[in-house]
Design an enzyme around this catalytic site. Structure first.
Site: not given
Length: 269
Positions: A106, A112, A108-110
């Protein structure tokens, strides 16, 4: 290549009456990162500064240790997104294959695709001592952010990450709908320009979560400053990494949560 912003029609309700008009909004698109023909990750990203994003993402993920480790990079526009096609040397590619995972990230998933608690909580790199800065320098650096955020001035909907040093002021700034993406883009920009991060400050317009600290530590900056507050875990991670974490930066000052010694009590002469 897709533009980073798009003008869309809108219907407005203000002060008790309707009207119509247009607004510029930031674009986001699926960006696939592929290595030697295989997909590693798909992230939702603002389509600008993608070379920086590719290098910065690779550095923060541990895929490479320097920008030169990417033998080639081609940006391919597809019908429904963008593909960053990279080729790595065989040792790098073999190492990546061992830990390869498919990520649908998703915006800006930091974290993932992280597969275990231990991997998510990996210790941040420990930064060096670095220089000392005055409160006035910190405040001047943060106050210089807004006028340089061109995409945010246009859309009022994106995050920024920037790097400041005492010699040149803000030397790099990158924007994205995702705060992690903005920081990855900044990381790539610094690496590609061979800018030494240990002599300056990372500036953020977003809240400080643990992965933002991990990425800043990987960049090697001894100080990070944000307009928003940190999480408790981010404070613990910054303390362990030796990073000076300052946040809630406003026109009248800021708050320092870890390693306050790098910010002097008196102005630097």
């Amino acid at each position: 290549m897709m533009e980073p912003a798009r003008v869309v029609p809108r219907r407005i309700w203000r002060d008790g009456s309707p009207s119509v008009g247009n607004r510029s909004v930031p674009e986001e698109t699926a960006v696939a990162l592929t290595y030697n023909g295989g997909t590693y990750a798909v992230m939702m990203t603002t389509p600008q500064d993608l070379e920086d994003f590719a290098v910065g993402f690779n550095l923060s993920e541990g895929v490479i240790s320097a920008s030169k480790d990417v033998d080639s990079l081609n940006i391919m526009s597809l019908e429904d997104g963008i593909e960053l096609r990279m080729w790595l040397s065989k040792p790098r590619a073999d190492r990546l294959q061992e830990r390869r995972r498919h990520i649908a990230g998703p915006t800006g998933c930091g974290l993932c695709g992280i597969e275990s608690v231990a991997e998510a909580m990996r210790p941040a790199a420990v930064v060096g001592r670095g220089p000392q800065f005055s409160p006035e320098q910190v405040m001047a650096a943060m106050q210089g952010l807004s006028s340089r955020q061109k995409l945010n001035i246009e859309t009022r909907a994106v995050h920024a990450a920037a790097f400041w040093n005492a010699t040149s002021g803000i030397v790099a700034l990158r924007e994205d709908v995702g705060r992690h993406n903005a920081l990855d883009k900044l990381s790539g920009a610094l690496a590609r320009a061979s800018i030494v991060a240990s002599e300056g400050i990372i500036l953020l317009t977003s809240r400080v979560s643990v992965e933002m600290v991990q990425k800043s530590a990987a960049i090697g900056a001894p100080v990070m400053v944000s307009v928003s507050a940190p999480t408790a875990l981010a404070v613990r991670m910054a303390d362990a990494a030796g990073i000076t974490l300052a946040a809630i930066a406003r026109a009248d000052g800021f708050e320092v949560f870890t390693h306050p010694g790098r910010i002097s009590d008196e102005p630097l002469r």
